[in-house]
Every structure is written in structure tokens, then in C-alpha cells.
Design an enzyme around this catalytic site. Structure first.
Site, PDB file in Angstrom:
ATOM      1  N   SER A  18       0.807  -1.223   0.000  1.00  0.00           N
ATOM      2  CA  SER A  18       0.000   0.000   0.000  1.00  0.00           C
ATOM      3  C   SER A  18       0.839   1.272   0.000  1.00  0.00           C
ATOM      4  O   SER A  18       0.293   2.369   0.041  1.00  0.00           O
ATOM      5  CB  SER A  18      -0.936   0.012   1.220  1.00  0.00           C
ATOM      6  OG  SER A  18      -0.204   0.016   2.422  1.00  0.00           O
ATOM      7  N   TYR A  19       2.178   1.145  -0.065  1.00  0.00           N
ATOM      8  CA  TYR A  19       3.049   2.325  -0.095  1.00  0.00           C
ATOM      9  C   TYR A  19       3.372   2.705  -1.541  1.00  0.00           C
ATOM     10  O   TYR A  19       4.529   2.634  -1.973  1.00  0.00           O
ATOM     11  CB  TYR A  19       4.361   2.068   0.641  1.00  0.00           C
ATOM     12  CG  TYR A  19       4.246   1.784   2.123  1.00  0.00           C
ATOM     13  CD1 TYR A  19       3.102   2.064   2.852  1.00  0.00           C
ATOM     14  CD2 TYR A  19       5.326   1.236   2.806  1.00  0.00           C
ATOM     15  CE1 TYR A  19       3.021   1.800   4.210  1.00  0.00           C
ATOM     16  CE2 TYR A  19       5.259   0.973   4.166  1.00  0.00           C
ATOM     17  CZ  TYR A  19       4.101   1.258   4.860  1.00  0.00           C
ATOM     18  OH  TYR A  19       4.037   0.987   6.205  1.00  0.00           O
ATOM     19  N   GLY A  20       2.356   3.066  -2.299  1.00  0.00           N
ATOM     20  CA  GLY A  20       2.606   3.473  -3.685  1.00  0.00           C
ATOM     21  C   GLY A  20       3.338   2.379  -4.453  1.00  0.00           C
ATOM     22  O   GLY A  20       2.979   1.209  -4.394  1.00  0.00           O
TER      23      GLY A  20
END
Length: 272
Positions: A18-20
Site C-alpha cells: 500500500s506504499y505506492g
């Protein structure tokens, strides 16, 4: 940045789906040096731009794992972590599919993040199969809630604690000034006024001033103290800190060399 971390002796990299695009970027940066490091990533938070993502249902875990393996360009993940509890899925179901991944060799160890002591105990009672070997929680000098139950439980169960936000989003580095808005580009500026106001309080600044003075009296910076305090706890395995400059990586790595005595720890606790 990754080369600087490796040069500084850092061999543990933590990321999330979910961190880009951080998994893709980490894989590209590591290249052939992948086998020199331990990679930790997470599942369970919504993935930006992808509908129907998040949670810890078995079918989703299998899908998320394959996607992370592909993005990380690896055949195994060293530490695979559930990013947050999923109240809609029994933890036994999630652990069963994670155990399946461990037995298949796709995951070496499993961990959890943002879990309370009660949730860690519940997971520990699920047998047999893979068990959580780590918990990644919010813990720093200004947020010591985990000291009440989570850290003692980690010691009891032999679970490693991985603190995130060790520098309180930069407040424990001297980056912010009392009465001034966060500078452009800082984490608190990006997160918006509401988050900034919740962190940049008068009480927090009072504690930062006291901690800064104490650290300087001992020949160190408040950043050094922020790391040293966390690492002094026997359950803390590693401190997860972000960095945007090579100098920050070098400072973070060096901070881990300060070992506080029991008397010094007691003094620090009186300040917070």
C-alpha cells in the site's frame, strides 16, 4: 538511498503493497543484491488505485502475496506482515493461509502490525502452524502506550517489536519549531493541518525541549536519543525509520550505537 543504507550496514528493508510503488522501486534499487538483505512487506491495507483490496481473507492473502512477489522480483519474502487487524476475518483463517505460504517457501517468517496485546495473544493461541515472530507498532518517546502491555508480552512470547514512527514524524529530530507551520515537503505538511495540530502540541514541544537538553548534556542529539531509547528495550529487534537523504540514513544508522544505562533510562522516563 538503498546503496547508502547497505554501505551503512543496514540489511533490513520494510515496505508494503500500500506504499505506492515502493515494492517495485525497492526491487529495482536492490537488483542483484537482493540476497544480501531481508525484505519485509505487508498486506491488508487498501492498495491505492486498486478496488477490492485490503483485509485478510485467505483468498485475498494469496492474491496479495503473489502480487508482492512479482513487484519485488523475488521468489520469497523474508517477513510477510498483516498490516492491520481484519475484524471480518478470524485470525485463525489468516494464519492458516500464511502457514501455507511458509510451507511453500514463498514466505520465511510472518508478522503483524498495529496489533494490541489481546490480538497478539489470540493469534498466539492458534496452533499448530506458523506464528507471528514480530509486531510492528507505533512506538516512540512521545507515544509509549506499547510499554504497558505489548512490549512485556513480546518479551514473554519471544516476539520481536519493530517500532514505526520512531522520530514522531520528525518532531524528535528538531525539524519543527514551536508556533510555526510545518515546512513545505515535510511529512506533517503533506498530511494536513489536522494531523499536524495533533502532533505539534505545546505538551509535545515541552517534552522535546527537555529531551533535547538532556541528550546534549550527554553529548548526543535528540535523534540519537530517540533511537537509543527504543533499542534499549530487550524486545525491540530493529527500528523502522524512513529517510529522504543519504545523510539521514547515515545519522539513523549511527544513532543505534548509543547504549543507555539503566540510570539513564530512568532519567529519560522522568522527562516524558
Amino acid at each position: 538511498m538503498v546503496d547508502a543504507a547497505l554501505d551503512a550496514g543496514i540489511n533490513f528493508f520494510d515496505t508494503s503493497d500500500s506504499y505506492g510503488d515502493s515494492e517495485v522501486r525497492l526491487a529495482q534499487a536492490l537488483g542483484r543484491r537482493r540476497d544480501e538483505v531481508l525484505i519485509a512487506t505487508k498486506f491488508g491495507s487498501p492498495v491505492r488505485g486498486e478496488e477490492g483490496t485490503g483485509g485478510a481473507k485467505p483468498d485475498y492473502v494469496r492474491t496479495a502475496l503473489e502480487a508482492s512477489l512479482r513487484r519485488l522480483q523475488t521468489d520469497h519474502i523474508d517477513l510477510y506482515q498483516i498490516h492491520r487487524p481484519d475484524p471480518e476475518t478470524p485470525i485463525a483463517d489468516t494464519l492458516a493461509v500464511l502457514d501455507e505460504a511458509v510451507k511453500a517457501g514463498k514466505v520465511r517468517e510472518i508478522g503483524c502490525s498495529n496489533f494490541s496485546a489481546a490480538q497478539i495473544r489470540e493469534a498466539e493461541e492458534v496452533t499448530p502452524g506458523a506464528r507471528f515472530v514480530s509486531v510492528q507498532n507505533h512506538y516512540n518517546l512521545l507515544n509509549r502506550a506499547d510499554e504497558a502491555e505489548v512490549l512485556p508480552l513480546c518479551e514473554q512470547l519471544g516476539i520481536g517489536h519493530l517500532p514505526y514512527f520512531p522520530l514522531a514524524s520528525g518532531l524528535l529530530t528538531g525539524k519543527y519549531s514551536r508556533g510555526q507551520a510545518p515546512a513545505e515537503g515535510t511529512r506533517l505538511q503533506r498530511w494536513g493541518k489536522g494531523m499536524a495540530d495533533s502532533v505539534l502540541t505545546e505538551d509535545n514541544f515541552d517534552q522535546v525541549d527537555a529531551l533535547t537538553a538532556w541528550a546534549e548534556k550527554h553529548g548526543h542529539s535528540i535523534l540519537d536519543l530517540a533511537f537509543a531509547y527504543l533499542l534499549a528495550h530487550p524486545a525491540v529487534s530493529s527500528v523502522i525509520a524512513g529517510a529522504t537523504k543519504v545523510g539521514q540514513i547515515e545519522a539513523n544508522a549511527a544513532a543505534g550505537s548509543w547504549h543507555l544505562t539503566d540510570d539513564q533510562l530512568a532519567e529519560v522516563r522522568t522527562l516524558v
